[in-house]
Design an enzyme around this catalytic site. Structure first.
Site, PDB file in Angstrom:
ATOM      1  N   LYS A  29      53.114  35.615  36.428  1.00 40.98           N
ATOM      2  CA  LYS A  29      51.906  35.000  35.864  1.00 40.98           C
ATOM      3  C   LYS A  29      51.527  35.823  34.646  1.00 40.98           C
ATOM      4  O   LYS A  29      51.277  37.026  34.738  1.00 40.98           O
ATOM      5  CB  LYS A  29      50.773  35.001  36.895  1.00 40.98           C
ATOM      6  CG  LYS A  29      49.364  35.067  36.317  1.00 40.98           C
ATOM      7  CD  LYS A  29      48.882  33.799  35.687  1.00 40.98           C
ATOM      8  CE  LYS A  29      47.612  33.961  34.848  1.00 40.98           C
ATOM      9  NZ  LYS A  29      46.478  34.637  35.412  1.00 40.98           N
ATOM     10  N   GLY A  32      46.009  35.119  30.399  1.00 46.91           N
ATOM     11  CA  GLY A  32      45.455  34.807  29.084  1.00 46.91           C
ATOM     12  C   GLY A  32      44.956  36.034  28.346  1.00 46.91           C
ATOM     13  O   GLY A  32      44.992  36.099  27.117  1.00 46.91           O
ATOM     14  N   GLY A  65      42.505  31.236  29.694  1.00 48.39           N
ATOM     15  CA  GLY A  65      41.040  31.178  29.707  1.00 48.39           C
ATOM     16  C   GLY A  65      40.397  31.476  28.356  1.00 48.39           C
ATOM     17  O   GLY A  65      39.615  30.672  27.849  1.00 48.39           O
ATOM     18  N   ASP A 185      46.655  31.645  38.636  1.00 46.76           N
ATOM     19  CA  ASP A 185      47.116  32.549  39.705  1.00 46.76           C
ATOM     20  C   ASP A 185      47.528  31.739  40.928  1.00 46.76           C
ATOM     21  O   ASP A 185      48.553  32.002  41.560  1.00 46.76           O
ATOM     22  CB  ASP A 185      45.994  33.525  40.102  1.00 46.76           C
ATOM     23  CG  ASP A 185      45.547  34.399  38.939  1.00 46.76           C
ATOM     24  OD1 ASP A 185      46.414  34.883  38.197  1.00 46.76           O
ATOM     25  OD2 ASP A 185      44.327  34.573  38.778  1.00 46.76           O
ATOM     26  N   LYS A 241      43.269  36.222  42.280  1.00 44.30           N
ATOM     27  CA  LYS A 241      44.510  37.000  42.225  1.00 44.30           C
ATOM     28  C   LYS A 241      44.850  37.604  43.584  1.00 44.30           C
ATOM     29  O   LYS A 241      45.978  37.470  44.047  1.00 44.30           O
ATOM     30  CB  LYS A 241      44.361  38.134  41.217  1.00 44.30           C
ATOM     31  CG  LYS A 241      44.824  37.752  39.851  1.00 44.30           C
ATOM     32  CD  LYS A 241      44.789  38.962  38.943  1.00 44.30           C
ATOM     33  CE  LYS A 241      44.074  38.587  37.688  1.00 44.30           C
ATOM     34  NZ  LYS A 241      44.660  37.384  37.074  1.00 44.30           N
TER      35      LYS A 241
HETATM   36  N1  LIG Z   1      38.145  45.405  41.698  1.00 42.81           N
HETATM   37  C1  LIG Z   1      38.605  44.959  40.511  1.00 42.81           C
HETATM   38  N2  LIG Z   1      39.663  45.591  39.952  1.00 42.81           N
HETATM   39  C2  LIG Z   1      40.163  45.185  38.753  1.00 42.81           C
HETATM   40  N3  LIG Z   1      39.662  44.149  38.036  1.00 42.81           N
HETATM   41  C3  LIG Z   1      38.607  43.472  38.540  1.00 42.81           C
HETATM   42  C4  LIG Z   1      38.053  43.844  39.803  1.00 42.81           C
HETATM   43  N4  LIG Z   1      37.025  42.985  40.059  1.00 42.81           N
HETATM   44  C5  LIG Z   1      36.949  42.153  39.014  1.00 42.81           C
HETATM   45  N5  LIG Z   1      37.897  42.397  38.095  1.00 42.81           N
HETATM   46  C6  LIG Z   1      38.076  41.657  36.831  1.00 42.81           C
HETATM   47  O1  LIG Z   1      39.182  40.769  36.905  1.00 42.81           O
HETATM   48  C7  LIG Z   1      39.683  40.609  35.567  1.00 42.81           C
HETATM   49  C8  LIG Z   1      41.088  39.986  35.583  1.00 42.81           C
HETATM   50  O2  LIG Z   1      41.023  38.566  35.836  1.00 42.81           O
HETATM   51  P1  LIG Z   1      40.898  37.485  34.656  1.00 42.81           P
HETATM   52  O3  LIG Z   1      40.873  36.143  35.283  1.00 42.81           O
HETATM   53  O4  LIG Z   1      39.747  37.847  33.788  1.00 42.81           O
HETATM   54  O5  LIG Z   1      42.199  37.699  33.762  1.00 42.81           O
HETATM   55  P2  LIG Z   1      43.624  36.952  33.823  1.00 42.81           P
HETATM   56  O6  LIG Z   1      43.752  36.211  35.120  1.00 42.81           O
HETATM   57  O7  LIG Z   1      44.647  37.991  33.527  1.00 42.81           O
HETATM   58  O8  LIG Z   1      43.588  35.929  32.614  1.00 42.81           O
HETATM   59  P3  LIG Z   1      43.482  34.308  32.710  1.00 42.81           P
HETATM   60  O9  LIG Z   1      42.495  33.978  33.771  1.00 42.81           O
HETATM   61  O10 LIG Z   1      43.035  33.914  31.350  1.00 42.81           O
HETATM   62  O11 LIG Z   1      44.859  33.830  33.006  1.00 42.81           O
HETATM   63  C9  LIG Z   1      39.615  42.010  35.033  1.00 42.81           C
HETATM   64  O12 LIG Z   1      39.594  42.037  33.621  1.00 42.81           O
HETATM   65  C10 LIG Z   1      38.320  42.540  35.635  1.00 42.81           C
HETATM   66  O13 LIG Z   1      37.242  42.379  34.732  1.00 42.81           O
HETATM   67 MG   LIG Z   2      42.261  34.622  35.742  1.00 50.21          MG
END
Ligand SMILES: Nc1ncnc2c1ncn2[C@@H]1O[C@H](COP(=O)(O)OP(=O)(O)OP(=O)(O)O)[C@@H](O)[C@H]1O
Ligand SMILES: [Mg+2]
Length: 284
Positions: A29, A32, A65, A185, A241
């Site tokens: 995965k 974004g 996103g 995810d 996730k």
């Molecule tokens: N315990 C935690 N540990 C790490 N990150 C966390 C935690 N709780 C919340 N987060 C947040 O989760 C975010 C990652 O998920 P996010 O959906 O924002 O990104 P992504 O899935 O990589 O991108 P996209 O959703 O665009 O595909 C981190 O940037 C952080 O701010």
């Molecule tokens: Mg995400």
């Protein structure tokens, strides 16, 4: 001469990992947030191409996103979120499809091809790959947001077997042929399970799962993950996730990791080393 020998030794060190993963499917995965920098994008593409040429079967599922948000802002459309999910009316869904399928997907395909590989872009509606139903949150309708009900991975198999890297945009389709926005995810986890993947890797913009003190957890169990969600340590985008990693393990995926996509060659580091140094490994 010495430096050439050292290079050869690096290759030999990789041999056990090449043998272990030869012919195996790895679902990646690509978040974004992890795809915003040119240098990282190129390093990601080269890693994928290398994995493909040494005989693994990488399958990419991407998010988008931030890219969706900036396009919506440009057309002056505001989004509301319910439990981290974007309420998606028909107009928003048009933008989601254009951005994910039309822009982000194409950019990844092209970067893999610039890296020397061959990629094929798909959305979950191609070959009815991602079947969904309309999702509700606590009984509330949030529009064209889909919940995965079935994955028909035959289209992925045929693309992979023909030597191409499949790149999937997380758009699902219901029984009436209507398209839906799917959390990337969730799509990646479902695909990994359907493909019997050896590994599921979620590249994101943090080191991995962090504890209440902001320290990286190099491993996490199902039980701890649930506890951290309940305590509010794991929030926002990290919730789907951890949920999808746990589900994927339960459905037969060999290993699930959250990996820091901001690190150059994060994919190779994860696959070709033993220590879980670059992220969080989920253990059942
Ligand atoms: N315990 C935690 N540990 C790490 N990150 C966390 C935690 N709780 C919340 N987060 C947040 O989760 C975010 C990652 O998920 P996010 O959906 O924002 O990104 P992504 O899935 O990589 O991108 P996209 O959703 O665009 O595909 C981190 O940037 C952080 O701010
Ligand atoms: Mg995400």
């Amino acid at each position: 001469m010495q430096s050439l020998i050292e290079k050869a030794e690096v290759l030999v060190e990789a041999l056990p990992y090449m043998r272990r993963f030869f012919g195996k499917t790895v679902v990646i995965k690509y978040g974004g947030h992890a795809m915003t920098e040119d240098k990282l994008r190129a390093s990601f593409a080269v890693d994928v191409v290398l994995l493909k040429f040494i005989g693994l079967k990488p399958v990419i599922v991407h998010g988008g996103g931030p890219q969706i948000a900036s396009t919506l802002a440009r057309v002056g459309k505001e989004s509301t979120f319910v439990e981290g999910l974007r309420v998606t009316d028909d107009e928003t869904m048009d933008v989601v499809e254009m951005v994910l399928g039309g822009k982000v997907n194409r950019e990844i395909v092209e970067s893999i091809q610039r890296g020397g590989g061959r990629a094929v872009g798909l959305t979950g509606s191609d070959g009815a790959l991602l079947r969904v139903r309309r999702k509700t949150v606590n009984g509330q309708d949030i529009g064209r947001v889909g919940e995965l009900v079935q994955v028909d991975s035959r289209v992925i198999d045929s693309v992979s077997e023909s030597g191409f890297v499949p790149v999937v945009a997380p758009i699902g389709v219901d029984d009436d042929g209507l398209t839906y926005n799917v959390n990337a995810d969730e799509a990646a986890g479902g695909l990994a399970a359907a493909l019997g993947a050896e590994k599921l890797m979620l590249l994101t913009d943090v080191e991995g799962v962090l504890d209440a003190d902001g320290q990286l957890l190099s491993q996490i169990t199902s039980k701890d993950a649930q506890k951290y969600v309940a305590e509010g340590v794991i929030t926002a985008g990290m919730i789907p996730k951890v949920g999808c990693c746990m589900r994927a393990l339960g459905e037969g995926v060999g290993r699930a990791h959250i990996v820091d996509g901001r690190v150059l060659h994060a994919l190779l580091l994860e696959i070709f080393t033993d220590d879980a140094g670059v992220g969080t490994l989920f253990v059942p």
